[in-house]
Motif scaffolding. Sequence first.
Motif, PDB file in Angstrom:
ATOM      1  N   UNK A 175       0.848  -1.186   0.000  1.00 40.88           N
ATOM      2  CA  UNK A 175       0.000   0.000   0.000  1.00 40.88           C
ATOM      3  C   UNK A 175       0.884   1.235   0.000  1.00 40.88           C
ATOM      4  N   UNK A 176       0.592   2.179  -0.877  1.00 39.75           N
ATOM      5  CA  UNK A 176       1.202   3.503  -0.822  1.00 39.75           C
ATOM      6  C   UNK A 176       0.049   4.500  -0.773  1.00 39.75           C
ATOM      7  N   UNK A 177      -0.100   5.144   0.377  1.00 44.06           N
ATOM      8  CA  UNK A 177      -1.170   6.106   0.615  1.00 44.06           C
ATOM      9  C   UNK A 177      -0.522   7.477   0.759  1.00 44.06           C
ATOM     10  N   UNK A 178      -0.824   8.375  -0.164  1.00 43.47           N
ATOM     11  CA  UNK A 178      -0.244   9.714  -0.152  1.00 43.47           C
ATOM     12  C   UNK A 178      -1.316  10.697   0.321  1.00 43.47           C
ATOM     13  N   UNK A 179      -1.002  11.408   1.398  1.00 39.55           N
ATOM     14  CA  UNK A 179      -1.900  12.425   1.934  1.00 39.55           C
ATOM     15  C   UNK A 179      -1.341  13.788   1.550  1.00 39.55           C
ATOM     16  N   UNK A 180      -2.128  14.558   0.815  1.00 38.47           N
ATOM     17  CA  UNK A 180      -1.770  15.931   0.452  1.00 38.47           C
ATOM     18  C   UNK A 180      -2.370  16.816   1.539  1.00 38.47           C
ATOM     19  N   UNK A 181      -1.505  17.281   2.435  1.00 37.03           N
ATOM     20  CA  UNK A 181      -1.999  17.959   3.633  1.00 37.03           C
ATOM     21  C   UNK A 181      -2.239  19.437   3.387  1.00 37.03           C
ATOM     22  N   UNK A 182      -3.254  19.960   4.084  1.00 39.63           N
ATOM     23  CA  UNK A 182      -3.487  21.396   4.076  1.00 39.63           C
ATOM     24  C   UNK A 182      -2.321  22.070   4.801  1.00 39.63           C
ATOM     25  N   UNK A 183      -2.097  23.333   4.486  1.00 41.42           N
ATOM     26  CA  UNK A 183      -0.969  24.056   5.077  1.00 41.42           C
ATOM     27  C   UNK A 183      -1.003  23.968   6.600  1.00 41.42           C
ATOM     28  N   UNK A 184       0.126  23.564   7.178  1.00 46.87           N
ATOM     29  CA  UNK A 184       0.261  23.478   8.622  1.00 46.87           C
ATOM     30  C   UNK A 184      -0.363  22.245   9.254  1.00 46.87           C
ATOM     31  N   UNK A 185      -0.818  21.294   8.436  1.00 49.45           N
ATOM     32  CA  UNK A 185      -1.529  20.125   8.968  1.00 49.45           C
ATOM     33  C   UNK A 185      -0.733  18.824   8.886  1.00 49.45           C
ATOM     34  N   UNK A 186       0.548  18.896   8.560  1.00 46.30           N
ATOM     35  CA  UNK A 186       1.329  17.673   8.399  1.00 46.30           C
ATOM     36  C   UNK A 186       1.393  16.875   9.700  1.00 46.30           C
TER      37      UNK A 186
END
Length: 125
Positions: A17-28
């Motif tokens: 599994x490769x799950x990529x989360x594109x985070x909102x600014x400051x939410x990493x």
Amino acid sequence: MNLPVNFFLHDKSGIMLVNVVHVDEGKQDAALDVLRKTVQYVADTIPGFRWSRLYRSTDGKTVINHALWRNEEDFKSIFSDQEFLDRYNGLKETGTWEFHLYTLSDVFLPAQAEGTETTETAASL
């Protein structure tokens, strides 16, 4: 758990599994917290889960969950587990994501790695 050095390199079985989360600014950090709690729950309760690694991008824009499952059916079973869904859906507060499932194709090692070829196909592992 003590694993041999080459454990991750030569485990050709299973589904990756490769799950990529594109985070909102400051939410990493928030995304990582959600994934830590979710993956720990999965590791403790769901059959077929083998391991996971969480990564944070250096630019703060993404987080990756890289995990190995015994098979695709075991992975898909998590989506019928309400506790998993409750935890995983916390990602909605941190950004958007997509995941894909993979099988191993090739492994590349440095030429100086002891007792290895520089390239191995999944069939040769």
